[in-house]
Design a protein around this motif. Structure first.
Motif, PDB file in Angstrom:
ATOM      1  N   ALA A   1     -19.654  23.063  92.283  1.00 30.69           N
ATOM      2  CA  ALA A   1     -20.433  22.177  94.186  1.00 30.69           C
ATOM      3  C   ALA A   1     -19.900  21.252  94.351  1.00 30.69           C
ATOM      4  CB  ALA A   1     -22.096  22.265  93.241  1.00 30.69           C
ATOM      5  N   ALA A   2     -21.250  20.943  95.736  1.00 28.44           N
ATOM      6  CA  ALA A   2     -20.468  19.598  96.085  1.00 28.44           C
ATOM      7  C   ALA A   2     -21.852  19.680  97.084  1.00 28.44           C
ATOM      8  CB  ALA A   2     -19.317  19.410  98.020  1.00 28.44           C
ATOM      9  N   GLY A   3     -22.334  18.540  97.302  1.00 23.33           N
ATOM     10  CA  GLY A   3     -23.503  17.881  98.550  1.00 23.33           C
ATOM     11  C   GLY A   3     -22.685  17.934  99.828  1.00 23.33           C
ATOM     12  N   VAL A   4     -23.112  19.432 100.195  1.00 23.52           N
ATOM     13  CA  VAL A   4     -22.877  19.446 101.669  1.00 23.52           C
ATOM     14  C   VAL A   4     -23.912  18.768 102.714  1.00 23.52           C
ATOM     15  CG1 VAL A   4     -21.507  20.044 103.728  1.00 23.52           C
ATOM     16  CG2 VAL A   4     -21.117  20.941 101.038  1.00 23.52           C
ATOM     17  N   TYR A   5     -23.936  17.686 103.472  1.00 23.04           N
ATOM     18  CA  TYR A   5     -24.912  17.682 103.923  1.00 23.04           C
ATOM     19  C   TYR A   5     -25.305  17.512 105.358  1.00 23.04           C
ATOM     20  CZ  TYR A   5     -27.892  17.337  99.063  1.00 23.04           C
ATOM     21  OH  TYR A   5     -28.431  17.560  98.361  1.00 23.04           O
ATOM     22  N   MET A   6     -26.347  17.241 106.319  1.00 25.63           N
ATOM     23  CA  MET A   6     -26.531  16.552 107.075  1.00 25.63           C
ATOM     24  C   MET A   6     -27.245  15.370 107.467  1.00 25.63           C
ATOM     25  SD  MET A   6     -24.419  17.766 109.658  1.00 25.63           S
ATOM     26  CE  MET A   6     -24.882  16.641 111.398  1.00 25.63           C
ATOM     27  N   MET A   7     -26.698  14.038 107.131  1.00 23.57           N
ATOM     28  CA  MET A   7     -27.930  13.676 106.470  1.00 23.57           C
ATOM     29  C   MET A   7     -27.870  12.437 107.722  1.00 23.57           C
ATOM     30  SD  MET A   7     -29.248  12.082 103.809  1.00 23.57           S
ATOM     31  CE  MET A   7     -28.838  12.530 102.108  1.00 23.57           C
TER      32      MET A   7
ATOM     33  N   ILE B   1     -21.828  15.120 105.611  1.00 21.63           N
ATOM     34  CA  ILE B   1     -21.076  14.507 104.725  1.00 21.63           C
ATOM     35  C   ILE B   1     -21.320  15.612 103.307  1.00 21.63           C
ATOM     36  CG2 ILE B   1     -22.862  11.807 104.354  1.00 21.63           C
ATOM     37  CD1 ILE B   1     -24.801  12.257 102.942  1.00 21.63           C
ATOM     38  N   SER B   2     -20.202  15.291 102.712  1.00 23.53           N
ATOM     39  CA  SER B   2     -19.988  15.737 101.302  1.00 23.53           C
ATOM     40  C   SER B   2     -19.669  14.669 100.128  1.00 23.53           C
ATOM     41  CB  SER B   2     -18.731  16.973 101.799  1.00 23.53           C
ATOM     42  OG  SER B   2     -18.232  17.652  99.911  1.00 23.53           O
ATOM     43  N   PHE B   3     -19.754  15.641  99.022  1.00 23.07           N
ATOM     44  CA  PHE B   3     -19.574  14.863  98.044  1.00 23.07           C
ATOM     45  C   PHE B   3     -19.660  15.115  96.374  1.00 23.07           C
ATOM     46  CE2 PHE B   3     -23.653  13.501  99.388  1.00 23.07           C
ATOM     47  CZ  PHE B   3     -24.765  13.984  98.076  1.00 23.07           C
TER      48      PHE B   3
ATOM     49  N   VAL C   1     -24.661   8.762  97.364  1.00 20.18           N
ATOM     50  CA  VAL C   1     -23.908   9.477  97.016  1.00 20.18           C
ATOM     51  C   VAL C   1     -22.932   9.651  95.417  1.00 20.18           C
ATOM     52  CG1 VAL C   1     -23.535   9.820  99.098  1.00 20.18           C
ATOM     53  CG2 VAL C   1     -22.854   8.291  98.324  1.00 20.18           C
ATOM     54  N   ASN C   2     -22.960   8.550  94.838  1.00 18.74           N
ATOM     55  CA  ASN C   2     -22.308   8.814  93.770  1.00 18.74           C
ATOM     56  C   ASN C   2     -23.032   9.086  92.887  1.00 18.74           C
ATOM     57  OD1 ASN C   2     -20.282   7.180  94.924  1.00 18.74           O
ATOM     58  ND2 ASN C   2     -21.544   5.127  95.526  1.00 18.74           N
ATOM     59  N   ASN C   3     -24.241   9.034  92.620  1.00 20.14           N
ATOM     60  CA  ASN C   3     -24.761   9.641  91.514  1.00 20.14           C
ATOM     61  C   ASN C   3     -24.466  11.195  91.564  1.00 20.14           C
ATOM     62  OD1 ASN C   3     -26.699  10.779  89.487  1.00 20.14           O
ATOM     63  ND2 ASN C   3     -28.506   9.542  90.186  1.00 20.14           N
TER      64      ASN C   3
END
Length: 541
Positions: free
Chosen positions: A509-515, A289-291, A524-526
């Motif tokens: 930045a982006a939140g780039v995770y394996m979740m 995921i990325s956000f 993800v919307n915060n």
């Protein structure tokens, strides 16, 4: 006193869940079947700076603090304010007095009630010269009455503008109006502290065998540089509606090792190594995921007396900033949704659009040509190459970015860079003592307003590690605090930033995770990514 906001609990509590056992069968709102094992395990890069809410200064430490301690207000999955220890607040018409009403069922993990005096004690600690909190400046930023004088040692902490009217009423007086003040009390520095425990154990009060906390979880294990474990706090006022039983943070310094352990099923969340998001999103579409995140990534020049003479020349600073091809870094090196940065404030911030700078409007070829011109004007070239050291904390991702930046400077400008990396806590100390030339920096917003970024570059800021100072810039940020419309002032501040270039903005930045797809309700919307284990759950496979 007029009512600004009175948040109630009725929309946030789920009725009819009588036992923990029932809560573990199906989710009370979504109806999803829940996993029998409600353990959330995630990876962190480094050992966190502290567990003391008035001392912690990093993102990972703050994540732990939000589980162990609860402040006046929390955030929901969209970043909106919801009740914490306070059920709501009122503000005076001039927004200089805020009054918080505390719930009567909030308790410490030892069973003692949480009272307004616990916040008074904690906030006095945060500004006291004796503690010398690295986040003292945040209390100043909150404009709490007398905070600056106390931090300077000119007044006693007891003079801070915060009062326990009674056990359930906390009154805060500000030195100037601050409309976004309630957003600031979700930060760890403002969390309560148990006075008798702190006074009994001193600096050791946060050790596993001593710590008393008031959040949804208690600390049950902490092995520095290896792992920490927090488990459900049976005394927490909303424990009945908490689903995750245990959260484990594992220190794994290597991003690729962490990815391997995630794919082996040992982790529920880990950061994706630089450049691997495109592949992983195809191979694991339900887990990669990325956000957008409210964070920037930059390199700061040491402009203090101990810094190199070359960096005192704005042409040198601008040349280095211009020669960085940010698209290569964001699209080729990172490739996770990060955005090239030409302003200090990310576009993800609420109610402010950073202005487009001259550098941003250029092509990269035009930037490179301008960089050569400016560096030559500063007296550097083939016969006199610019040389300096570049410092970052140990991380494969940070190393890749530093190497690429140094190679760009070498190829385009003939600059010679010596790279060095160091462990996180050492890095913080060295950078904080201005014992560097060029150092990595990054900032994630403490609240969703442009000042959380722009204040960092003011002269008195505790995190102005490069010691940049511009009186006009300082005045704009100060004026913006009480302005009805702060956006034009922030725009002007960003324009001064672009002219002075005290730091090199690299990317936002982006939140780039394996979740793990079993994890429910990750926020993800915060964009601030203030997450709470109590709001998560794991779905049955």
């Amino acid at each position: 006193m007029s009512r600004l906001a009175q948040l109630t609990l009725t929309t946030f509590l789920t009725a009819g869940i009588a036992t923990v056992g029932l809560a573990q069968e199906t989710h009370p709102e979504t109806g999803e079947a829940l996993a029998a094992d409600q353990t959330f395990t995630y990876r962190i890069l480094d050992e966190f700076s502290s567990l003391d809410p008035q001392v912690v200064e990093d993102v990972t430490g703050s994540e732990v603090a939000r589980d162990l301690f609860e402040g006046l207000m929390n955030q929901d999955e969209n970043g909106e304010l919801v009740p914490g220890v306070a059920t709501g607040y009122e503000a005076s018409e001039d927004k200089t007095t805020y009054t918080f009403t505390l719930r009567d069922d909030a308790k410490w993990s030892n069973g003692d009630p949480v009272t307004a005096q616990d916040f008074v004690f904690a906030w006095r600690r945060a500004v006291s010269p004796e503690l010398a909190s690295p986040y003292q400046w945040y209390m100043s930023l909150m404009s709490i009455e007398n905070a600056d004088a106390i931090i300077a040692g000119e007044m006693a902490p007891e003079e801070l503008g915060v009062t326990a009217v009674d056990d359930r009423t906390l009154e805060v007086k500000l030195s100037q109006p601050l409309s976004y003040f309630p957003q600031m009390v979700t930060h760890a520095t403002t969390f309560p502290a148990p006075q008798k425990v702190v006074e009994e154990f001193g600096a050791d009060w946060t050790k596993t065998e001593n710590i008393v906390s008031n959040g949804a979880y208690v600390l049950t294990e902490h092995i520095p540089n290896e792992r920490s474990t927090r488990e459900r706090n049976e005394m927490y006022w909303d424990n009945e509606n908490t689903i995750i039983d245990k959260t484990v943070a594992l220190v794994i310094n290597d991003e690729n090792v962490a990815l391997t352990r995630f794919l082996a099923g040992e982790l529920d969340r880990t950061e994706i190594p630089a450049g691997q998001f495109p592949r992983l999103s195809k191979e694991h579409p339900d887990e990669a995921i990325s956000f957008p995140r409210l964070c920037n990534y930059y390199y700061t020049f040491n402009l203090s007396d101990s810094g190199p003479e070359a960096f005192k020349d704005v042409n040198v600073r601008k040349a280095l900033a211009l020669a960085i091809d940010r698209d290569i870094i964001t699209k080729n090196v990172l490739a996770g949704g990060e955005v090239a940065a030409y302003s200090f404030t990310p576009a993800a911030v609420a109610n402010f659009e950073p202005p487009v700078s001259e550098m941003q409007e250029m092509t990269q070829a035009e930037r490179d040509a301008k960089a050569k011109e400016l560096l030559a004007e500063a007296g550097y070239g083939p016969d006199n190459p610019l040389k300096f050291g570049m410092m970052y904390n140990t991380s494969d991702n940070h190393q890749k970015i530093a190497v690429v930046m140094s190679q760009m400077w070498k190829q385009k400008l003939g600059v010679e860079v010596e790279l060095s990396n160091m462990e996180w806590k050492v890095f913080l100390e060295v950078r904080g003592n201005q014992d560097f030339e060029l150092a990595r920096g990054a900032w994630c917003g403490d609240y969703n307003e442009a000042s959380t970024f722009l204040d960092l570059l003011t002269t008195p800021s505790g995190y102005n590690d490069g010691k940049y100072s511009n009186a006009d810039y300082d005045a704009l940020i100060q004026e913006a605090k009480s302005a009805d419309d702060s956006a034009p002032l922030y725009t002007e501040a960003e324009q001064i930033f672009a002219q002075d270039m005290p730091v090199i903005p690299v990317y936002h930045a982006a939140g780039v995770y394996m979740m793990d797809s079993d994890v429910g309700n990750w926020p993800v919307n915060n964009v601030e990514q203030n997450w709470y284990s109590k709001d998560l759950y794991k779905v049955a496979e």
